[in-house]
Design an enzyme around this catalytic site. Structure first.
Site, PDB file in Angstrom:
ATOM      1  N   GLY A 164       1.447  -1.206   0.221  1.00 29.06           N
ATOM      2  CA  GLY A 164      -0.076  -0.037   0.139  1.00 29.06           C
ATOM      3  C   GLY A 164       0.875   1.488  -0.027  1.00 29.06           C
ATOM      4  N   PRO A 165      -0.015   2.698   0.222  1.00 34.57           N
ATOM      5  CA  PRO A 165       0.972   3.624  -0.051  1.00 34.57           C
ATOM      6  C   PRO A 165       1.767   4.010   1.218  1.00 34.57           C
ATOM      7  CG  PRO A 165      -1.367   4.045   0.527  1.00 34.57           C
ATOM      8  CD  PRO A 165      -1.495   2.666   0.065  1.00 34.57           C
ATOM      9  N   PRO A 166       2.283   4.795   1.171  1.00 36.91           N
ATOM     10  CA  PRO A 166       3.718   5.001   2.444  1.00 36.91           C
ATOM     11  C   PRO A 166       3.004   5.776   3.184  1.00 36.91           C
ATOM     12  CG  PRO A 166       4.204   5.321   0.156  1.00 36.91           C
ATOM     13  CD  PRO A 166       2.926   5.567   0.451  1.00 36.91           C
ATOM     14  N   GLY A 167       3.559   5.586   4.280  1.00 40.18           N
ATOM     15  CA  GLY A 167       2.489   6.392   6.307  1.00 40.18           C
ATOM     16  C   GLY A 167       1.865   5.463   6.230  1.00 40.18           C
ATOM     17  N   VAL A 168       1.080   4.075   6.388  1.00 38.64           N
ATOM     18  CA  VAL A 168      -0.279   3.864   6.719  1.00 38.64           C
ATOM     19  C   VAL A 168      -0.009   2.775   7.309  1.00 38.64           C
ATOM     20  CG1 VAL A 168      -1.583   3.977   3.955  1.00 38.64           C
ATOM     21  CG2 VAL A 168      -0.446   2.268   4.790  1.00 38.64           C
ATOM     22  N   GLY A 169       1.603   2.647   7.470  1.00 39.37           N
ATOM     23  CA  GLY A 169       1.830   1.541   9.226  1.00 39.37           C
ATOM     24  C   GLY A 169       2.164  -0.403   9.016  1.00 39.37           C
ATOM     25  N   LYS A 170       2.463   0.222   7.485  1.00 43.42           N
ATOM     26  CA  LYS A 170       2.844  -1.456   7.484  1.00 43.42           C
ATOM     27  C   LYS A 170       4.070  -1.917   7.804  1.00 43.42           C
ATOM     28  CE  LYS A 170       4.115  -0.239   3.094  1.00 43.42           C
ATOM     29  NZ  LYS A 170       3.289   0.862   3.387  1.00 43.42           N
ATOM     30  N   THR A 171       4.796  -1.184   8.491  1.00 39.96           N
ATOM     31  CA  THR A 171       6.104  -1.692   9.262  1.00 39.96           C
ATOM     32  C   THR A 171       5.910  -1.933  10.528  1.00 39.96           C
ATOM     33  OG1 THR A 171       7.728  -0.708   6.982  1.00 39.96           O
ATOM     34  CG2 THR A 171       8.539  -0.966   9.631  1.00 39.96           C
ATOM     35  N   SER A 176     -11.698   4.451 -15.756  1.00 33.88           N
ATOM     36  CA  SER A 176     -13.287   4.863 -14.816  1.00 33.88           C
ATOM     37  C   SER A 176     -13.912   6.427 -15.192  1.00 33.88           C
ATOM     38  CB  SER A 176     -12.444   4.695 -13.236  1.00 33.88           C
ATOM     39  OG  SER A 176     -11.087   6.355 -12.791  1.00 33.88           O
ATOM     40  N   LYS A 206     -12.262   7.633  -3.389  1.00 34.34           N
ATOM     41  CA  LYS A 206     -13.611   7.638  -4.338  1.00 34.34           C
ATOM     42  C   LYS A 206     -14.163   7.611  -3.092  1.00 34.34           C
ATOM     43  CE  LYS A 206     -11.702   5.675  -8.669  1.00 34.34           C
ATOM     44  NZ  LYS A 206     -12.346   5.184  -9.330  1.00 34.34           N
TER      45      LYS A 206
END
Length: 821
Positions: A403-410, A727, A770
């Protein structure tokens, strides 16, 4: 025999050596005695036989004392016979260099030296040495006895020239003799012999030709064959001239050796110093009762191995390597390498695992405490825990959070480790391009070490940690190998049960490790590696989620980091909304955290300088501290004219609303103009929409000749921003129909979907983002493909409250819903 405990100090001779063994030599004052012995020998030598003393690896010369080691019975028998009867014996050099071979007459040279046995000594209980004084050189005629010792008849005794006056009558001999004296003196000084000056002075005081030539020939480092040739020379002048090159050559060799010794002296001194200090430490430890340091290390390693929970095969390998360590000297470079390898084996946890915590309620509480949202990820972890609790032998899955950076994956990995009660390990793979970082180096290389997988397990201390492989999509490859290919074995549950590290060189079980990989995109990850991982998408946060995360986590964390309290800094929902919408444009919350930190620094300055300040942060204070907002959010507007339709777009920083405009005017017949920096896919969607309208113009109540009279222009605002994707297909079609039929679009309505040539509406992605954009813009009704209905069910109802969804299958349904009559 005269003595059994002969004392070498009774012989008045200097300690001289030119490369050979240190042997006793006669002093110059004994030459008169040697002359008398030679005269006596000449009278009694003819027609008689003498005992034979075979000599190995040495040649005895007249006028010189020589020590001969007695190792054979025939040697001892000859010496005993000579001493008991007061006879001379013949010292004959053997052609064989091996003293263990049986002595035979065929292995002896045909020339020897009649000698007097001065004494027999016992330097040690195992050794017996005869001290011989050479008298005269003789030829061997025949052997008369072979047992119990050899005897032979001799002839042609070579009497020494002892008259000093001969030098005065032979100028060439005098010059050669002087040269030999000089070269010998230089050699003595080069060798730094004890009493060198005294010895050289004695050489010049007495011109004793027999002693000098025989002394020089005896004690130069020459092979036995060369010395025999010198012994055969009967002419004194020829012998002196033959000796000079050998003395000079020996001097040159001594100088070369001295030069090499000086070059290596510094290294040797350092090694000797280190060895000396190690010996002192070893001695001190022995005095303290601690024993030898190396032995103590071996014992510690062996004792530690008994406590390890490893297999018998690993134990055998450890014992073998420990045996190799015992045979390596502590000063050798390989000692530290071998010791490091053994300590790695002991430091690895092998079959040591931490106890998993199967309290699902506690695990859910931890995950919800640390992360707001991410429902799919948390649900997957709880499912895994539930299966382990029921079956207790499930292989650990390989999860990939993208997912995008900064979403808490690590940071999610830490929460998973805490909820499971496991150790947490993380390695960053960003920019990794060396396969050895994963598999390790082979021990044959200098500076070899294990790979980062094994090294991290050593630091964790357990075989079942939560192992986060961060930024797995940013691995590169070059001539050093492909790390992504090496990870195939690590991340395959069927293979990692026997992971092979090149440095460890033993299969290690990784099946108990819970691997969690993180990535921003899947496009750069190899397909075989993707196939081994279970992919879980971590999408961006909604506005409401960002506000919750800020209030629960970011604000308390930054307050502590900046030394502020809640009585000095407070921010409400409205201010957070203004901060998020005006100063950040991202899917995660990293930029939001930075902006909060900037606000708190301003507040900390005011508090520290005792200035007046407002505790409650408002949008006005935010604008004052952070200047004008760099971003503006699009708001739905009622343009009140046909051709303007609101679409929905997905970006890397979240969702956006997208206005699509179209118009017609008189111009070139049938011309269509597309503007707004559109990509190929988006241009195709426009062409498909127009072709559909032309094909169904009668149904849409559009005159057929409209397309022949008017030029159509379709535009997407913000032309500096590239736009692409399918889209916007139904949005373009709605805009064109609105323009051509002069029907306006209903208020507060937005749409997203792909159109086909037959008018079907296909699903699109990024629905969550969206919807967030539509809600922020004030949209009330959303038109989506029927197949996107399942995506709405994954969103919490609180986030879609106030929105109405219309699901369609054809473009006719879209037009009926979106356009006014």
């Amino acid at each position: 025999m005269k003595k059994d405990n002969y004392d070498l100090t009774e012989i008045p001779i200097p300690n001289v050596s030119f490369g050979g063994p240190v042997l006793p030599l006669p002093s110059l004052v004994e030459t008169s005695e040697l002359q008398e012995d030679a005269n006596h020998a000449k009278k009694t030598i003819s027609g008689k036989s003498f005992p034979v003393l075979p000599v190995f690896n040495a040649v005895v010369f007249p006028n010189v004392l020589q020590a001969v080691m007695l190792t054979e019975d025939k040697q001892i028998g000859a010496v005993d016979n000579a001493m008991s009867k007061g006879q001379l014996l013949v010292a004959v050099t053997s052609t064989s260099e091996d003293a263990d071979e049986e002595i035979s007459t065929k292995s002896l040279y045909e020339v020897g030296v009649l000698c007097i046995v001065e004494d027999v000594i016992h330097p040690s209980p195992e050794n017996l040495v005869a001290i011989l004084r050479g008298v005269v050189r003789v030829d061997i005629d025949s052997f008369t006895q072979s047992n119990p010792y050899l005897r032979c008849r001799v002839s042609n005794p070579l009497m020494p020239v002892h008259s000093n006056r001969v030098l005065a009558h032979d100028t060439e001999l005098f010059v050669a003799y002087s040269k030999l004296q000089y070269e010998l003196g230089e050699l003595v000084h080069l060798r730094q012999m004890e009493n060198a000056d005294e010895f050289v002075n004695s050489l010049h005081k007495e011109n004793n030709i027999p002693f000098l030539v025989n002394f020089t020939a005896a004690y130069l480092s020459l092979v036995a064959r060369v010395k025999i040739e010198l012994l055969r020379i009967s002419d004194v002048k020829e012998l002196v001239i033959a000796l000079i090159p050998y003395v000079r050559q020996t001097s040159e060799l001594v100088q070369i050796n001295e030069k090499i010794s000086k070059q290596t002296q510094s290294d040797m001194d350092e090694m000797q110093r280190k060895h000396f200090l190690e010996q002192q430490i070893r001695t001190i430890r022995e005095e303290l009762g601690e024993g030898d340091l190396a032995d103590q290390t071996i014992d510690e390693l062996r004792e530690a191995s008994t406590k390890k929970q490893w297999s018998e095969a690993v134990q055998k390998i450890f014992d073998r390597e420990l045996g190799n360590l015992e045979r390596i000297p502590t000063q050798a470079p390989d000692y530290s390498i071998q010791l490091q390898y053994l300590r790695l084996m002991l430091d690895l946890p092998w079959q040591e695992c931490s106890q998993d915590r199967f309290d699902l309620q506690h695990a859910e509480k931890i995950l919800n405490r640390d992360h707001f949202g991410l429902e799919l990820v948390k649900e997957r972890i709880l499912e895994h825990l539930a299966v382990i609790k029921l079956k207790n032998d499930l292989k650990a899955p390989i999860l990939c959070l993208y997912g995008p950076p900064g979403v808490g994956k690590t940071s999610l990995g830490k929460s998973i480790a805490e909820s499971l009660g496991r150790k947490y390990v993380r390695i960053s793979l960003g920019g990794l391009h060396d396969e050895a970082e994963i598999r390790g180096h082979r021990r044959t290389y200098i500076g070899a070490m294990c790979g980062r997988i094994i090294d991290s397990l050593k630091k964790a201390g357990t075989s079942n940690p939560v192992f986060v492989l961060d930024e797995i999509d940013k691995i590169s490859s070059d001539y050093k190998g492909d790390p992504a290919a090496a990870l195939l074995e690590v991340l395959d549950p069927e293979q990692n049960v026997a992971f092979h590290d090149n440095y460890l060189d033993i299969d290690y079980d990784l099946s108990k490790v819970l691997f969690i990989a993180t990535a921003n995109t899947l496009s750069t990850i190899s397909r075989p590696l993707l196939d081994r991982m279970e992919l879980i998408q971590v999408s961006g946060y909604l506005l409401e989620e960002k506000i919750e995360i800020a209030q629960r986590h970011l604000v308390p964390k930054e307050l502590e980091a900046h030394g502020l309290t809640s009585e000095q800094f407070a921010i409400d929902t409205d201010a957070l909304t203004y901060l998020i919408e005006g100063y950040t444009r991202e899917s995660g919350v990293r930029a939001l955290q930075k902006k909060l930190a900037a606000l708190m620094r301003k507040q900390a300055k005011r508090v520290a300088m005792e200035q007046e300040y407002e505790v409650q942060i408002t949008p006005e204070i935010i604008q004052q501290d952070l200047r004008t907002p760099p971003y503006t959010r699009d708001i739905w507007q009622d343009f009140g004219m046909p051709g303007i339709v609101t679409g929905l777009a997905w970006t890397e920083v979240g969702g956006e609303i997208l206005f699509i405009e179209s118009s017609t005017h008189h111009g070139k017949e049938g011309k269509v103009t597309l503007t707004g920096n559109l990509g190929d896919v988006m241009k195709e969607s426009a062409v498909i929409a127009l072709d559909y309208i032309k094909a169904h113009s009668e149904e849409l109540q559009i005159p057929v000749d409209t397309f022949d009279k008017l030029e159509i222009h379709l535009h997407v605002p913000e032309g500096a921003i590239p736009k692409d994707g399918p889209s916007a297909g139904i949005t373009m079609a709605t805009s064109l129909v609105s323009t051509l039929t002069k029907r306006t679009v209903k208020p507060r309505i937005a749409m997203s979907g792909e159109i086909t040539l037959t008018g079907r509406v296909l699903p699109v992605g990024g629905i969550k983002e969206k919807i967030l954009a539509a809600k922020r813009a004030g949209v009330k009704t959303l038109i989506l493909s029927k197949e996107n209905e399942k995506d709405i069910l994954d969103i919490k109802p609180i986030y879609i409250e106030g929105l109405t969804f219309s699901y369609v299958e054809t473009i006719r349904e879209v037009l009926d819903l979106a356009l006014n009559d």
